[in-house]
Design a protein around this motif. Structure first.
Motif, PDB file in Angstrom:
ATOM      1  N   THR A 150      25.654 140.419  23.474  1.00 17.74           N
ATOM      2  CA  THR A 150      26.381 141.274  24.413  1.00 17.74           C
ATOM      3  C   THR A 150      26.013 140.948  25.850  1.00 17.74           C
ATOM      4  OG1 THR A 150      26.474 143.084  22.805  1.00 17.74           O
ATOM      5  CG2 THR A 150      26.838 143.665  25.114  1.00 17.74           C
ATOM      6  N   THR A 191      31.111 141.931  23.824  1.00 18.51           N
ATOM      7  CA  THR A 191      30.259 141.469  22.732  1.00 18.51           C
ATOM      8  C   THR A 191      30.940 140.345  21.960  1.00 18.51           C
ATOM      9  OG1 THR A 191      29.212 143.634  22.495  1.00 18.51           O
ATOM     10  CG2 THR A 191      29.065 142.151  20.615  1.00 18.51           C
ATOM     11  N   HIS A 231      26.324 135.727  12.157  1.00 15.10           N
ATOM     12  CA  HIS A 231      26.955 137.055  12.130  1.00 15.10           C
ATOM     13  C   HIS A 231      26.203 138.085  12.984  1.00 15.10           C
ATOM     14  CE1 HIS A 231      28.993 135.248   8.672  1.00 15.10           C
ATOM     15  NE2 HIS A 231      29.944 136.145   8.873  1.00 15.10           N
ATOM     16  N   SER A 232      25.346 137.620  13.909  1.00 17.13           N
ATOM     17  CA  SER A 232      24.694 138.547  14.837  1.00 17.13           C
ATOM     18  C   SER A 232      25.531 138.686  16.097  1.00 17.13           C
ATOM     19  CB  SER A 232      23.286 138.050  15.190  1.00 17.13           C
ATOM     20  OG  SER A 232      23.365 136.828  15.913  1.00 17.13           O
ATOM     21  N   ASP A 233      25.285 139.732  16.881  1.00 16.32           N
ATOM     22  CA  ASP A 233      26.057 140.017  18.096  1.00 16.32           C
ATOM     23  C   ASP A 233      25.266 139.639  19.345  1.00 16.32           C
ATOM     24  OD1 ASP A 233      28.180 141.007  16.653  1.00 16.32           O
ATOM     25  OD2 ASP A 233      27.529 143.097  16.797  1.00 16.32           O
ATOM     26  N   THR A 274      30.463 137.995  18.372  1.00 13.43           N
ATOM     27  CA  THR A 274      29.769 137.805  17.102  1.00 13.43           C
ATOM     28  C   THR A 274      29.590 136.315  16.847  1.00 13.43           C
ATOM     29  OG1 THR A 274      30.693 139.850  16.182  1.00 13.43           O
ATOM     30  CG2 THR A 274      29.805 138.246  14.622  1.00 13.43           C
TER      31      THR A 274
END
Length: 303
Positions: free
Chosen positions: A226, A240, A222-224, A242
C-alpha cells in the motif's frame, strides 16, 4: 493547464476612479495560469510572472497585490496585512521575488469558497517624484476548482514480480502545491530502497513520485503493498496492489539424484578398470610361469 499572456493597464481618472484598458505591445505583460485544482484544507501555488520593457525592476519599487476579480479593494494578498480580507489573513504569501518578475502566490488552508477568480496587480513606485503607476491583469484571472477529496495515488510497475529478483513499484499522486508537497509512504520497504521525485508536468500541476525497489520472496505471493499520500493539512488517500510472485524453477529434485547416479557410475567404472588391470597383469604373470614350466618339461622328455 495552458498559460495566457495578457497586457492591461489601470489608469487613474480625475475622479480618482480606475478603469482597465489594453496596453500596447512593449509594456507590462503578465503570464498567469487560468485554472487550477485546489484540495480543501490543503494548499495551492498559483504560478505567475510578469515583464516590463525596462527589464527587471528593483523590488523596493514594486508592490504586488492579489485581489478578487474586478474588486481591487478586496485583497487576498497585500504587503500591508491590514488591507487583506479577514478570511485570507495569514493564509497567503508571495513565493517569488517581484524584482525577479515572479508574482507566484501560495494559499494555504484552502476553504471550500476560495474559488476566485483571483487577479494579480502590480504597482510601480516612482524613482523620486512622480505618479504611482498601477497595472492590473483582470481579464484572465485564475479560477480554483475545489476538490473535496484528495486525489488517489496511482501504482505502476513495468515487470511482473519474480521470486529473488529486484522489483520496482512506482507510486504517483497529482497535486498543485509544490511548496508543501504531499508525502508518500509505503506499507513495506526501507528508506534505502525508496527514491522520491517531485516534478511539474504542466503549468501549476505537479506529480509526486515515490519509487520502491525490493526483492520479493515466495512468502510475498498474494500479499498487499500500500502507498499512502498525506497532503498538507493532514488529508490522506491510498492505493493498494496485490503482489503475484512468479516462482523461479527449482530443478534440484532432478539434478541432485542425476549427479549422484553419474558419480556412482563413474566410481564403479574406475573400480572395475582397476580390478581388470590388476587381474590382467596377474593372468600375464601366470601365463608366463606356465610357459616356463612347459619348456622345462619339453627338455626333460628329449633326454
Amino acid at each position: 493547464m495552458s498559460q495566457d499572456v495578457l497586457t492591461f493597464k489601470t489608469a487613474q481618472t480625475r475622479e480618482n476612479r480606475t478603469f482597465v484598458s489594453p496596453v500596447i505591445a512593449g509594456e507590462w505583460r503578465a503570464s498567469v495560469v487560468r485554472s487550477l485544482d485546489a484540495l480543501v484544507s490543503s494548499c495551492v501555488v498559483i504560478p505567475c510572472s510578469f515583464t516590463h520593457p525596462e527589464g527587471n525592476l528593483p523590488t523596493s519599487r514594486l508592490r504586488g497585490i492579489w485581489h478578487i476579480s474586478n474588486q481591487r479593494d478586496q485583497c487576498i494578498y497585500h504587503e500591508d496585512n491590514t488591507l487583506v480580507l479577514d478570511n485570507f489573513k495569514g493564509r497567503t504569501k508571495l513565493l517569488g521575488h517581484l524584482g525577479q518578475s515572479n508574482c507566484t502566490l501560495e494559499i494555504i488552508e484552502i476553504k471550500d469558497h476560495d474559488s476566485g477568480p483571483f487577479c494579480f496587480r502590480i504597482e510601480l513606485r516612482p524613482k523620486e517624484t512622480g505618479t504611482l503607476e498601477k497595472f492590473s491583469f483582470v481579464e484572465q484571472c485564475v479560477d480554483l476548482k475545489m476538490l473535496p477529496d484528495p486525489p488517489k495515488p496511482k501504482l505502476t510497475h513495468l515487470k511482473s514480480a519474480v521470486q529473488g529478483l529486484p522489483f520496482v513499484l512506482t507510486c504517483t499522486v497529482l497535486h498543485t502545491c509544490p511548496s508543501r508537497a504531499p508525502k508518500l509512504t509505503w506499507s513495506r520497504g526501507t528508506a534505502d530502497g525508496i527514491t522520491e521525485v517531485n516534478r511539474e508536468i504542466h503549468a501549476g500541476n505537479w506529480e509526486m513520485q515515490s519509487i520502491l525497489t525490493f526483492i520479493p520472496e515466495d512468502e510475498d505471493d498474494h500479499s498487499d503493498v500500500t502507498c499512502t499520500s498525506t497532503f498538507n493539512g493532514g488529508r490522506t488517500s491510498s492505493k493498494t496492489l496485490t503482489l503475484y510472485v512468479k516462482r523461479t524453477e527449482n530443478y534440484n529434485h532432478i539434478i541432485i539424484p542425476t549427479v549422484a547416479a553419474i558419480g556412482t557410475a563413474l566410481i564403479f567404472a574406475v573400480f572395475i578398470i582397476l580390478i581388470v588391470k590388476k587381474y590382467k597383469s596377474r593372468i600375464v604373470e601366470l601365463q608366463s610361469q606356465e610357459g616356463s614350466m612347459w619348456n622345462r618339461l619339453s627338455r626333460l622328455s628329449r633326454r
